[in-house]
Motif scaffolding. Structure first.
Motif, PDB file in Angstrom:
ATOM      1  N   SER A   1       0.780  -1.248   0.080  1.00  0.00           N
ATOM      2  CA  SER A   1       0.132  -0.084  -0.176  1.00  0.00           C
ATOM      3  C   SER A   1       0.765   1.348  -0.015  1.00  0.00           C
ATOM      4  O   SER A   1       0.518   2.378   0.697  1.00  0.00           O
ATOM      5  CB  SER A   1      -0.798  -0.010   1.277  1.00  0.00           C
ATOM      6  OG  SER A   1      -0.234  -0.151   2.548  1.00  0.00           O
ATOM      7  N   SER A   2       2.062   1.393  -0.713  1.00  0.00           N
ATOM      8  CA  SER A   2       2.980   2.326  -0.756  1.00  0.00           C
ATOM      9  C   SER A   2       2.309   3.484  -1.306  1.00  0.00           C
ATOM     10  O   SER A   2       2.728   4.775  -0.913  1.00  0.00           O
ATOM     11  CB  SER A   2       4.095   2.003  -1.689  1.00  0.00           C
ATOM     12  OG  SER A   2       5.173   0.935  -0.942  1.00  0.00           O
ATOM     13  N   LYS A   3       1.126   3.216  -2.095  1.00  0.00           N
ATOM     14  CA  LYS A   3       0.544   4.650  -2.768  1.00  0.00           C
ATOM     15  C   LYS A   3       1.190   5.719  -3.764  1.00  0.00           C
ATOM     16  O   LYS A   3       0.648   5.906  -4.580  1.00  0.00           O
ATOM     17  CB  LYS A   3      -0.229   5.270  -1.811  1.00  0.00           C
ATOM     18  CG  LYS A   3      -1.267   4.953  -1.193  1.00  0.00           C
ATOM     19  CD  LYS A   3      -2.153   5.495  -0.028  1.00  0.00           C
ATOM     20  CE  LYS A   3      -1.025   5.783   1.295  1.00  0.00           C
ATOM     21  NZ  LYS A   3      -0.861   4.428   1.848  1.00  0.00           N
ATOM     22  N   HIS A   4       2.470   5.697  -3.617  1.00  0.00           N
ATOM     23  CA  HIS A   4       3.397   6.698  -4.388  1.00  0.00           C
ATOM     24  C   HIS A   4       3.281   6.143  -5.905  1.00  0.00           C
ATOM     25  O   HIS A   4       3.511   5.257  -6.367  1.00  0.00           O
ATOM     26  CB  HIS A   4       4.763   6.673  -4.041  1.00  0.00           C
ATOM     27  CG  HIS A   4       4.908   7.494  -2.764  1.00  0.00           C
ATOM     28  ND1 HIS A   4       6.241   7.700  -2.080  1.00  0.00           N
ATOM     29  CD2 HIS A   4       4.025   7.617  -1.609  1.00  0.00           C
ATOM     30  CE1 HIS A   4       5.980   8.176  -1.152  1.00  0.00           C
ATOM     31  NE2 HIS A   4       4.818   8.225  -0.648  1.00  0.00           N
ATOM     32  N   ALA A   5       2.550   7.095  -6.758  1.00  0.00           N
ATOM     33  CA  ALA A   5       2.533   6.803  -8.175  1.00  0.00           C
ATOM     34  C   ALA A   5       3.954   6.600  -8.626  1.00  0.00           C
ATOM     35  O   ALA A   5       4.209   5.838  -9.738  1.00  0.00           O
ATOM     36  CB  ALA A   5       1.760   8.065  -8.837  1.00  0.00           C
ATOM     37  N   SER A   6       4.611   7.420  -8.278  1.00  0.00           N
ATOM     38  CA  SER A   6       6.291   7.135  -8.866  1.00  0.00           C
ATOM     39  C   SER A   6       7.046   5.791  -8.680  1.00  0.00           C
ATOM     40  O   SER A   6       7.447   5.429  -9.577  1.00  0.00           O
ATOM     41  CB  SER A   6       7.246   8.314  -8.245  1.00  0.00           C
ATOM     42  OG  SER A   6       7.425   8.202  -6.928  1.00  0.00           O
ATOM     43  N   LEU A   7       6.517   5.189  -7.472  1.00  0.00           N
ATOM     44  CA  LEU A   7       7.116   3.661  -7.333  1.00  0.00           C
ATOM     45  C   LEU A   7       6.344   2.904  -8.247  1.00  0.00           C
ATOM     46  O   LEU A   7       6.893   1.932  -8.869  1.00  0.00           O
ATOM     47  CB  LEU A   7       6.795   3.551  -5.762  1.00  0.00           C
ATOM     48  CG  LEU A   7       7.170   1.918  -5.464  1.00  0.00           C
ATOM     49  CD1 LEU A   7       8.490   1.538  -6.033  1.00  0.00           C
ATOM     50  CD2 LEU A   7       6.958   1.691  -3.949  1.00  0.00           C
ATOM     51  N   ALA A   8       4.990   3.085  -8.272  1.00  0.00           N
ATOM     52  CA  ALA A   8       4.195   2.110  -9.480  1.00  0.00           C
ATOM     53  C   ALA A   8       4.745   2.417 -10.881  1.00  0.00           C
ATOM     54  O   ALA A   8       4.772   1.233 -11.431  1.00  0.00           O
ATOM     55  CB  ALA A   8       2.608   2.718  -9.229  1.00  0.00           C
TER      56      ALA A   8
END
Length: 329
Positions: A142-149
């Motif tokens: 559930s990291s949420k960060h778009a950059s990680l996705a």
């Protein structure tokens, strides 16, 4: 349409969006089934777990948690083998919102691609190790960060499925204005950051717009928090299907009356809810309607108008029966 499973690849359901949108509660619900392993916000592992030795969702400090020590051993030969400073430097070169435009490209230069894949491989190793330790078929991050996705879409050897979780911008703005203590901090006292309504408006728009862009490049399922709280059992079934898992009635025992004792997740970072030992209660938090100042509410409403229209948040109650779960293949 449910993405087709790829044999032998670690499968991760990545929960994306802006914080304070219900991701911790949703993650904990999914974790009640043994074929799901919820690991919290892995993006913060390098600073909060390896750096500060904060508490895992199970209650133990990171270095004392058997699950995370086994994961570290399987993934890297032990956490001591991870160069934290080098990892944080790599994260800065790859995992920042400002890098999303280049991560969204169809191709990357050789040096950029090497950095991105090296960074994504750290997470792939953790996901694979988590499934090996628990026997689960899917890991929820559930990291949420778009950059990680966006970085993970470049990973080699990863079955990535992204849940784009959306909540009414006014509710999110109210939540980010509250001071919330972080119970995972052992040595001293710390609080989650707070943001002004104007700052939240910018962040909410940027993160959600980024996941719209990602939907044209990866498997993304969009879900509104309000629809989740209205039908938690149906939401769990849809998400299990999206993750390639069969229906599991036992996974919903937590929602029965009386509810079953919840399984605590080995989560890194997230809402303090993960430390509560009592029953999980799924209810729609509407406090913002009376407690968010009228001027702040008007400003957030206007600043986030385009996406609020798209998500069906213009009605009196912020819901639109035509705006339900959307899936992008």
């Amino acid at each position: 349409m449910t993405p087709e499973a790829t044999p032998d690849l670690p499968r991760v359901l990545f929960v994306g969006g802006l914080g304070r949108s219900g991701s911790t509660l949703l993650e904990l619900l999914l974790a009640q089934s043994p074929d799901v392993c919820a690991v919290g916000e892995v993006v913060h592992l390098w600073e909060r777990a390896l750096g500060a030795d904060e508490r895992c969702g199970c209650g133990e400090r990171f270095t004392a948690c058997p699950f995370w020590q086994q994961v570290g051993e399987r993934a890297f030969g032990g956490w001591s083998q991870v160069d934290r400073d080098e990892t944080l430097a790599l994260k800065d070169r790859v995992d920042r919102t400002r890098h999303i435009p280049r991560l969204a490209k169809g191709s990357l230069g050789a040096d950029e691609l090497a950095d991105v894949r090296r960074y994504a491989d750290l997470y792939t190793r953790i996901y694979r190790a988590a499934t090996e330790v628990t026997g689960a078929r899917v890991v929820v991050d559930s990291s949420k960060h778009a950059s990680l996705a966006f970085a993970l879409r470049w990973a080699e050897g990863l079955d990535l499925r992204v849940l784009h979780l959306v909540r009414d911008s006014r509710a999110v703005a109210y939540s980010w204005g509250k001071q919330v203590r972080r119970p995972e901090v052992v040595d001293g006292e710390d609080f989650m950051p707070t943001f002004s309504p104007f700052e939240v408006s910018k962040l909410w728009t940027a993160q959600n717009a980024a996941f719209h862009l990602l939907a044209s490049r990866a498997s993304v399922l969009r879900l509104r928090y309000e629809d989740f709280t209205a039908d938690p059992a149906g939401t769990v079934r849809r998400l299990r299907d999206f993750a390639g898992l069969p229906d599991d009635p036992d996974a919903l025992r937590i929602l029965t009356d009386p509810p079953a004792e919840p399984v605590r997740a080995h989560s890194i970072a997230g809402n303090p809810l993960r430390f509560s030992g009592g029953p999980l209660q799924v209810r729609r938090d509407e406090a913002w309607r009376t407690r968010l100042p009228r001027r702040s509410r008007a400003m957030v409403s206007l600043a986030t108008l385009p996406l609020r229209v798209r998500y069906g948040y213009l009605g009196q109650h912020g819901t639109d029966p035509q705006s339900r779960t959307e899936e992008t293949p």
